[in-house]
Design a protein around this motif. Structure first.
Motif, mmCIF file in Angstrom:
data_model
loop_
_atom_site.group_PDB
_atom_site.id
_atom_site.type_symbol
_atom_site.label_atom_id
_atom_site.label_comp_id
_atom_site.label_asym_id
_atom_site.label_seq_id
_atom_site.Cartn_x
_atom_site.Cartn_y
_atom_site.Cartn_z
ATOM 1 N N GLU A 107 0.852 -1.192 0.000
ATOM 2 C CA GLU A 107 0.000 0.000 0.000
ATOM 3 C C GLU A 107 0.885 1.237 0.000
ATOM 4 O O GLU A 107 1.838 1.316 0.787
ATOM 5 C CB GLU A 107 -0.908 0.024 1.227
ATOM 6 C CG GLU A 107 -1.800 -1.197 1.365
ATOM 7 C CD GLU A 107 -2.634 -1.172 2.630
ATOM 8 O OE1 GLU A 107 -2.696 -0.088 3.269
ATOM 9 O OE2 GLU A 107 -3.203 -2.208 2.987
ATOM 10 N N VAL A 108 0.575 2.196 -0.861
ATOM 11 C CA VAL A 108 1.370 3.415 -0.925
ATOM 12 C C VAL A 108 0.475 4.644 -0.786
ATOM 13 O O VAL A 108 -0.674 4.645 -1.236
ATOM 14 C CB VAL A 108 2.175 3.510 -2.241
ATOM 15 C CG1 VAL A 108 3.155 2.347 -2.354
ATOM 16 C CG2 VAL A 108 1.264 3.571 -3.457
ATOM 17 N N TYR A 131 -0.438 -2.114 -6.471
ATOM 18 C CA TYR A 131 -0.429 -1.485 -5.154
ATOM 19 C C TYR A 131 -1.770 -0.827 -4.875
ATOM 20 O O TYR A 131 -2.410 -0.278 -5.781
ATOM 21 C CB TYR A 131 0.673 -0.422 -5.073
ATOM 22 C CG TYR A 131 2.066 -0.980 -5.198
ATOM 23 C CD1 TYR A 131 2.713 -1.536 -4.100
ATOM 24 C CD2 TYR A 131 2.722 -0.971 -6.426
ATOM 25 C CE1 TYR A 131 3.997 -2.065 -4.225
ATOM 26 C CE2 TYR A 131 4.001 -1.490 -6.560
ATOM 27 C CZ TYR A 131 4.633 -2.044 -5.461
ATOM 28 O OH TYR A 131 5.886 -2.572 -5.584
ATOM 29 N N ALA A 132 -2.210 -0.862 -3.636
ATOM 30 C CA ALA A 132 -3.340 -0.047 -3.202
ATOM 31 C C ALA A 132 -2.802 1.360 -2.975
ATOM 32 O O ALA A 132 -1.758 1.539 -2.347
ATOM 33 C CB ALA A 132 -3.934 -0.601 -1.917
ATOM 34 N N ALA A 186 -10.224 8.657 -8.592
ATOM 35 C CA ALA A 186 -11.143 8.037 -7.637
ATOM 36 C C ALA A 186 -11.927 6.890 -8.257
ATOM 37 O O ALA A 186 -12.473 7.008 -9.346
ATOM 38 C CB ALA A 186 -12.113 9.088 -7.090
ATOM 39 N N GLY A 187 -11.923 5.765 -7.547
ATOM 40 C CA GLY A 187 -12.664 4.603 -8.024
ATOM 41 C C GLY A 187 -11.977 3.841 -9.126
ATOM 42 O O GLY A 187 -12.471 2.787 -9.556
ATOM 43 N N ARG A 188 -10.865 4.339 -9.598
ATOM 44 C CA ARG A 188 -10.124 3.667 -10.672
ATOM 45 C C ARG A 188 -8.694 3.318 -10.236
ATOM 46 O O ARG A 188 -8.289 2.165 -10.295
ATOM 47 C CB ARG A 188 -10.075 4.556 -11.916
ATOM 48 C CG ARG A 188 -11.432 4.905 -12.503
ATOM 49 C CD ARG A 188 -11.264 5.864 -13.683
ATOM 50 N NE ARG A 188 -12.540 6.191 -14.310
ATOM 51 C CZ ARG A 188 -13.336 7.179 -13.917
ATOM 52 N NH1 ARG A 188 -12.974 7.930 -12.880
ATOM 53 N NH2 ARG A 188 -14.469 7.418 -14.527
ATOM 54 N N PHE A 189 -7.977 4.366 -9.826
ATOM 55 C CA PHE A 189 -6.564 4.176 -9.522
ATOM 56 C C PHE A 189 -6.208 4.407 -8.056
ATOM 57 O O PHE A 189 -5.158 3.949 -7.610
ATOM 58 C CB PHE A 189 -5.711 5.123 -10.383
ATOM 59 C CG PHE A 189 -5.871 4.922 -11.861
ATOM 60 C CD1 PHE A 189 -5.206 3.897 -12.516
ATOM 61 C CD2 PHE A 189 -6.695 5.760 -12.602
ATOM 62 C CE1 PHE A 189 -5.352 3.713 -13.877
ATOM 63 C CE2 PHE A 189 -6.849 5.588 -13.968
ATOM 64 C CZ PHE A 189 -6.181 4.555 -14.612
ATOM 65 N N GLY A 207 -9.564 1.215 4.134
ATOM 66 C CA GLY A 207 -8.831 0.628 3.028
ATOM 67 C C GLY A 207 -8.549 1.706 2.005
ATOM 68 O O GLY A 207 -9.266 2.694 1.920
ATOM 69 N N VAL A 208 -7.496 1.551 1.226
ATOM 70 C CA VAL A 208 -7.091 2.604 0.309
ATOM 71 C C VAL A 208 -7.565 2.359 -1.109
ATOM 72 O O VAL A 208 -7.256 3.094 -2.018
ATOM 73 C CB VAL A 208 -5.563 2.809 0.328
ATOM 74 C CG1 VAL A 208 -5.116 3.296 1.681
ATOM 75 C CG2 VAL A 208 -4.833 1.504 -0.027
ATOM 76 N N ARG A 209 -8.330 1.352 -1.330
ATOM 77 C CA ARG A 209 -8.894 1.116 -2.647
ATOM 78 C C ARG A 209 -10.237 1.827 -2.753
ATOM 79 O O ARG A 209 -10.986 1.879 -1.790
ATOM 80 C CB ARG A 209 -9.106 -0.403 -2.875
ATOM 81 C CG ARG A 209 -7.807 -1.129 -3.181
ATOM 82 C CD ARG A 209 -7.506 -1.057 -4.660
ATOM 83 N NE ARG A 209 -6.363 -1.897 -4.971
ATOM 84 C CZ ARG A 209 -5.760 -1.849 -6.150
ATOM 85 N NH1 ARG A 209 -6.170 -1.017 -7.084
ATOM 86 N NH2 ARG A 209 -4.738 -2.618 -6.400
#
Length: 209
Positions: A107-108, A131-132, A186-189, A207-209
């Motif tokens: 995660e970054v 990566y998230a 947002a919602g993509r990357f 969560g970062v996704r």
């Protein structure tokens, strides 16, 4: 070992040497980045420092200029990776992916200069690499973007002035630049986050996704 990393992108003196620095969206970016850095260090997360370099260009990103250095107030600690890139994203011309893999990072969080350029391209590539990603928009900074015809009319884009930007009605404002970046990511990357959300743990909880 933490699975998270903070990537600090191009918060360097080069940008301050451009005439358009007066138009920067976040003049306090060093303060915002330092808040994230302190949080990452306290959590045991990896902090990676990135500088943009254009050797032989003769401009403010040429190492020979002396400006390819961190802005005052930023100071990597011993053991924190420092890399120099020559591409917009922080992966293609560096060993960043190797560094993250060696540290077990999955995660970054991304901050730095400029929002829609090196920060956004790094976020997109990080996502594509699996990566998230948390994109900490208020710890990024950018300038208004000139219309392509104005840019093409200049002998040296580094000499673009704040007056030229403001005089051209086609100039894209920093507010529009930032909004478009957030819409695109947002919602993509990436998950769009604020410094306060990162510090409060809200990003980690959601969560970062």
């Amino acid at each position: 070992m933490s699975s998270k990393a903070l990537i600090v992108i191009d918060v360097q003196e080069s940008f301050r040497q451009r005439p358009i620095w007066a138009t920067i969206s976040n003049p306090d970016i060093v303060h915002d980045v330092n808040r994230l850095v302190a949080h990452a260090r306290a959590a045991g997360d990896l902090v990676v420092w990135v500088l943009h370099s254009e050797p032989g260009s003769g401009g403010v990103f040429d190492p020979a200029s002396g400006f390819v250095r961190y802005q005052d107030g930023l100071a990597p600690e011993p053991g924190e990776p420092e890399i120099r890139k020559t591409s917009h994203n922080a992966f293609t011309t560096t060993n960043l992916a190797q560094i993250l893999t060696e540290h077990g990072v999955r995660e970054v969080a991304i901050c730095g200069i400029r929002t829609e350029q090196c920060c956004e391209t790094t976020a997109r590539l990080a996502s594509d690499l699996g990566y998230a990603v948390a994109f900490v928009t208020d710890a990024t900074a950018t300038n208004p973007i000139p219309h392509r015809e104005l840019l093409e009319s200049l002998d040296d884009p580094d000499e673009l002035t704040a007056e030229q930007l403001s005089a051209d009605p086609r100039t894209l404002s920093v507010e529009d630049v930032i909004e478009r970046v957030e819409y695109a990511l947002a919602g993509r990357f990436a998950r769009i986050a604020t410094v306060d959300e990162v510090l409060s743990g809200a990003v980690a909880e959601a969560g970062v996704r």
